[in-house]
Design an enzyme around this catalytic site. Sequence first.
Site, PDB file in Angstrom:
ATOM      1  CE  LYS A  86      -0.723   0.312   5.036  1.00  0.00           C
ATOM      2  NZ  LYS A  86      -0.080   1.621   5.231  1.00  0.00           N
ATOM      3  CG  ASP A  87       3.434   2.225   2.935  1.00  0.00           C
ATOM      4  OD1 ASP A  87       2.369   2.863   3.080  1.00  0.00           O
ATOM      5  OD2 ASP A  87       4.002   1.627   3.865  1.00  0.00           O
ATOM      6  NE  ARG A 132      -7.683   3.815   2.939  1.00  0.00           N
ATOM      7  CZ  ARG A 132      -7.989   3.172   4.058  1.00  0.00           C
ATOM      8  NH1 ARG A 132      -9.256   2.976   4.390  1.00  0.00           N
ATOM      9  NH2 ARG A 132      -7.050   2.734   4.872  1.00  0.00           N
ATOM     10  NE  ARG A 133      -6.280   3.358   7.900  1.00  0.00           N
ATOM     11  CZ  ARG A 133      -5.093   2.848   8.170  1.00  0.00           C
ATOM     12  NH1 ARG A 133      -4.152   3.591   8.736  1.00  0.00           N
ATOM     13  NH2 ARG A 133      -4.829   1.579   7.878  1.00  0.00           N
ATOM     14  NE  ARG A 150       4.998  11.118   9.769  1.00  0.00           N
ATOM     15  CZ  ARG A 150       5.426  11.618   8.615  1.00  0.00           C
ATOM     16  NH1 ARG A 150       5.318  12.919   8.384  1.00  0.00           N
ATOM     17  NH2 ARG A 150       5.954  10.849   7.696  1.00  0.00           N
ATOM     18  NE  ARG A 156       0.641   4.636  13.364  1.00  0.00           N
ATOM     19  CZ  ARG A 156       0.393   4.093  12.180  1.00  0.00           C
ATOM     20  NH1 ARG A 156      -0.653   4.506  11.472  1.00  0.00           N
ATOM     21  NH2 ARG A 156       1.155   3.151  11.692  1.00  0.00           N
ATOM     22  CB  CYS A 242      -0.644   6.221   0.123  1.00  0.00           C
ATOM     23  SG  CYS A 242       0.819   7.159   0.558  1.00  0.00           S
TER      24      CYS A 242
END
Length: 310
Positions: A86-87, A132-133, A150, A156, A242
């Site tokens: 995804k990155d 997106r989130r 981040r 996190r 992304c």
Amino acid sequence: MSDLVRIGSRASKLAKTQVTEWLTPLAAQFPSVRFKREIILEGGDQDRVTPTLAEVAKTAGGSAFSTNQEEALVTGRVDVIVHSLKDLPTTVTEGTVLLTTPGPREDVRDVLCGATLGGLPQGARVGTGAPRRVAQLLALRPDLNVVPIRGNVPGRLARTTKGSLDAVVLAAAGLNRLGLMPEVHQVLDPLVFPPSPGQGALGIQVRMDSPAARLLKGTGDAQVDACVRAERALLAELHGGCSVPVGAWARVESDGLLRLSAAVTSLDGRAQVTGTGSGPMDDPEKLGACVAGDLLAQGAAGILAAVRRP
């Protein structure tokens, strides 16, 4: 073929765990080959300043998490890079190629840690660094105060236990790989909260026609590969990375067809277009382009243009 293959990855515990996941079956398959790991720091690993939501939205694709690794590959410092797919930008660096995606793919879904979505109070502080989130959260709960964060997964998670956040959104894949699934309060439905294209999958990048490419050519999982190729083709058709609020989830159905569901959501959550399509597993790029066309016909280009606007 040399008896040494140098494998590059990022420095986090998750990145190292992903290398182990990929390498374990290969070490048994190629007992005469020595696999050596190399750690490569990326800009996204070194810059720990928390961005604003606007800055998050303008982050350039996946380059903050892949540029230095790809340079190490091209210059011959390493022979293979193991990415979180995804990155990785949809346009792969010239002279390199992605091998067939390894399987099994980890859980594609996002999760909420600290509380459930329905259990969060009005105005709750929810942490995520992904546009997106942010967009998908606000589409479901416009009252939430989304805080850009981040850093690594444990860091996190700690924001919820220390009380600075009510919840954080993370990928189930990373939590599974780190043995942290007990921290999850809610697994989010991928049809309502579609994940990042490629989420849960590993991207194995090599130099084209290199000894490592020839050695590893027959590895990978055809079904997983078809799914992520459809997702990434959709993202490429939308000219996204992304840093844009695009979610996509492909899976192989019981009838053998590949099914792709996707959504594009405005950063404030007020506008969203969705699309779904099916097609043969041997032509995933066509399916990705088809669903992307459906999204564009519904106005996805306008949503994405507003996100990219200075």
